[in-house]
Write an enzyme that holds these catalytic residues in place. Structure first.
Site, PDB file in Angstrom:
ATOM      1  CG  ASP A 117      -8.494   2.800  -2.747  1.00  0.00           C
ATOM      2  OD1 ASP A 117      -8.991   3.036  -1.631  1.00  0.00           O
ATOM      3  OD2 ASP A 117      -7.362   2.308  -2.886  1.00  0.00           O
ATOM      4  CD  GLU A 122      -2.339   2.359  -3.380  1.00  0.00           C
ATOM      5  OE1 GLU A 122      -3.459   2.881  -3.578  1.00  0.00           O
ATOM      6  OE2 GLU A 122      -1.774   2.366  -2.273  1.00  0.00           O
ATOM      7  CG  ASP A 161      -1.957   1.070   1.214  1.00  0.00           C
ATOM      8  OD1 ASP A 161      -2.755   1.094   0.269  1.00  0.00           O
ATOM      9  OD2 ASP A 161      -1.984   1.892   2.150  1.00  0.00           O
TER      10      ASP A 161
END
Length: 582
Positions: A423, A356, A327
């Protein structure tokens, strides 16, 4: 000739090994400016009569974006080393382009040529081979299935009884996933990407409290081991999500800093600006975004680095996971990621490392950090073309060609492609409730190179806007599921599995031959598959300049023979076609 637009670097982005014996070389020129490119190449030590011996080969124009043409060629240097330069031609002139300058004719001094000193295998970008044939399914554990009500969080809401809020809990857990693994196997899923499972206070778990414990409301370590064991029985890989950029507010070291201030032994674990520490009205420490509940970790601090690396090693070693999704990976120092890769690959060389990163990611994709990043440029362009109808077919082709040539082809094969996640808005919502548009965008996802991911529930028609709307409970009532969409996705996944050309076997290119229909070709040395998506509400007839040469063609969607008439295709409004030539 526009020399300012001619570009090449002899680095891992434009000259790189694609196997132990083969190198791929790329060149960028201004669009429609250069008509031919020849590569002059030879071994730097191969000389006769004081002259360097070299050969000449014509490069292939592979694609164009709004401003540039992209040229490519594959070579097999006999001694794994190379000097090379380019001869560029248009109607007006020929020029030589080398490492130091342009010349009217190829120079005799090989110092003017680009250099590949040696194709060291350690420098070759290598990602796990299994990833190239994996179809992922992203699970937000709190919303997938409630399999064990006895571990429900306090104030758990009955399953799907209302739309989610940012602080809702519905009781999803690991047992719920185990209960539905046969559903995923039947769908054709071969990899599960879990958002974080570790102890945290929120429903999304991106605010880690303990990096070495499973959240009690999801289950325990034994339950995770059971889940992984059951996944292995079904040939399903498991990828966990790690948050190493920041911790949660209730992470014990941060709580210690809040309590003891400058006297805390953990004060340097975070980026504290001054003391005493304050959280409101604004935090006086670095955070993820501006969220005081997520203090940024100092990954350059030896103790922090060792703590996080041991967490990564622990789950890889003790639970035999198959991947780490990282992340906010772009906000962590790259030295940390290099050490992370080295440590993880010692335990399992085939463990997939996914970062990410939402923007140009070449700094992380040099072979020493990540195997892939989440391909959000693909997401953006696919949504604009198919869901929003906000760009033309030509613009989409240009945009995706630019993305394709941002990265070496071995990197593209491992790219993590998605059209929605926890998201983003749900794909059905992005498509304004139009099932056919959803089918079209899923067709693109599942016939593109890389490794595709389906967000849980998209296959049965879940809707929802941005967080928290995109985090609805999974719909398990078959009467409420979109069975037509589910069947279509099963067919697409089966085709991708049965036709390697629809995954990562062969080249990908586009034909800009219609204002209304996207035409994509997947091709290897003996066959090709055309994917055609009519984006309009009108019929479309188009011609693809491709030689059939008495070969057969079949409609993969129907299994019937396709009548190829001089390269012409006829499509109904909004129709999707897949035609294989063999």
């Amino acid at each position: 000739m526009n020399k300012a637009a001619v570009y090449h670097r002899a680095d891992r982005s434009m000259a790189y090994a694609i196997s132990k014996d083969q190198i791929q070389i790329r060149l960028k020129t201004a669009k429609n400016d250069v008509h031919q490119v020849k590569l002059l190449h030879g071994d730097p030590y191969n000389w006769s009569n004081h002259k360097w011996n070299h050969e000449e080969i014509e490069m292939i124009l592979k694609g164009s974006d709004e401003l540039h043409d992209y040229w490519e060629i594959n070579l097999e240097p006999p001694f794994h080393r190379l000097r090379y330069g380019f001869v560029l031609s248009n109607k007006k002139k020929n020029v030589f382009y080398g490492e130091k300058n342009f010349h009217q004719t190829p120079p005799e001094d090989i110092g003017e040529y680009f250099c590949m000193p040696y194709m060291n295998q350690a420098d070759q970008f290598q990602s796990p081979e299994w990833v190239h044939n994996t179809v992922w399914y992203q699970i937000f554990p709190e919303r997938f299935a409630n399999g064990d009500p006895s571990i429900n969080p306090p104030a758990t809401i009955p399953w799907a009884s209302e739309d989610p809020k940012r602080d809702s809990f519905f009781g999803g857990d690991l047992q719920g996933v185990i209960d539905h693994l046969d559903y995923l196997a039947e769908l054709g899923i071969t990899g599960i990407y879990f958002t974080p499972l570790f102890e945290a206070s929120s429903n999304h778990k991106y605010d880690t409290i303990d990096y070495f414990e499973i959240d009690q409301y999801f289950g325990d370590k034994d339950k995770l081991k059971e889940l992984i064991k059951e996944c292995k029985k079904r040939d399903i890989k498991v990828m966990l999500d790690a948050v190493f950029n920041h911790s949660g507010f209730f992470f014990p070291p941060f709580q210690d800093v809040l309590e003891k201030g400058e006297n805390s032994r953990y004060k340097d674990w975070f980026h504290i600006w001054d003391f005493p520490v304050q959280t409101t009205p604004e935090p006086n420490y670095d955070t993820f975004a501006f969220t005081y509940m997520m203090p940024k970790l100092n990954t350059e601090h030896p103790e922090v680095k060792n703590y996080l690396l041991e967490a990564a090693r622990y789950w890889a070693r003790e639970f035999e996971i198959d991947g780490w999704r990282l992340d906010v990976a772009n906000e962590v120092d790259q030295a940390f990621w290099r050490e992370f890769r080295a440590e993880i690959k010692k335990i399992n060389p085939d463990l997939y490392i996914l970062g990410e990163v939402w923007h140009d990611s070449i700094p992380w994709l040099q072979g020493d950090q990540f195997d892939a990043v989440m391909n959000y440029p693909f997401t953006t362009n696919a949504l604009q073309l198919i869901a929003k109808r906000s760009i033309s077919v030509s613009s989409f082709i240009e945009n995706m060609t630019k993305v394709q040539y941002m990265y070496p082809s071995p990197v593209n094969r491992a790219a993590f492609n998605l059209i929605g996640s926890h998201d983003t808005s749900r794909i059905l919502t992005e498509c304004e409730g139009d099932d056919q548009r959803v089918k079209q965008i899923l067709t693109l996802l599942l016939t593109y190179y890389g490794t595709p991911c389906i967000y849980y529930g998209d296959e049965v028609g879940l809707s929802g806007g941005m967080d928290p709307g995109c985090r609805k409970c999974m719909e398990w009532d078959k009467a409420q599921q979109n069975q037509d969409l589910l069947s279509y996705i099963k067919q697409l996944i089966a085709l991708r599995k049965n036709e390697p050309l629809l995954a990562n076997d062969g080249d990908l290119s586009f034909y800009d031959v219609s204002e209304h229909t996207l035409v994509m070709k997947r091709e290897n040395h003996d066959s090709a598959i055309f994917i055609l998506i009519n984006l309009s509400d009108q019929k479309d007839t188009l011609k693809v300049p491709y030689p059939l040469n008495k070969r057969k063609s079949i409609d993969l969607m129907t299994g019937e023979a396709h009548k190829w008439k001089k390269g012409k295709f006829k499509l109904k409004p909004q129709e999707i076609k897949m035609v294989k030539v063999y």
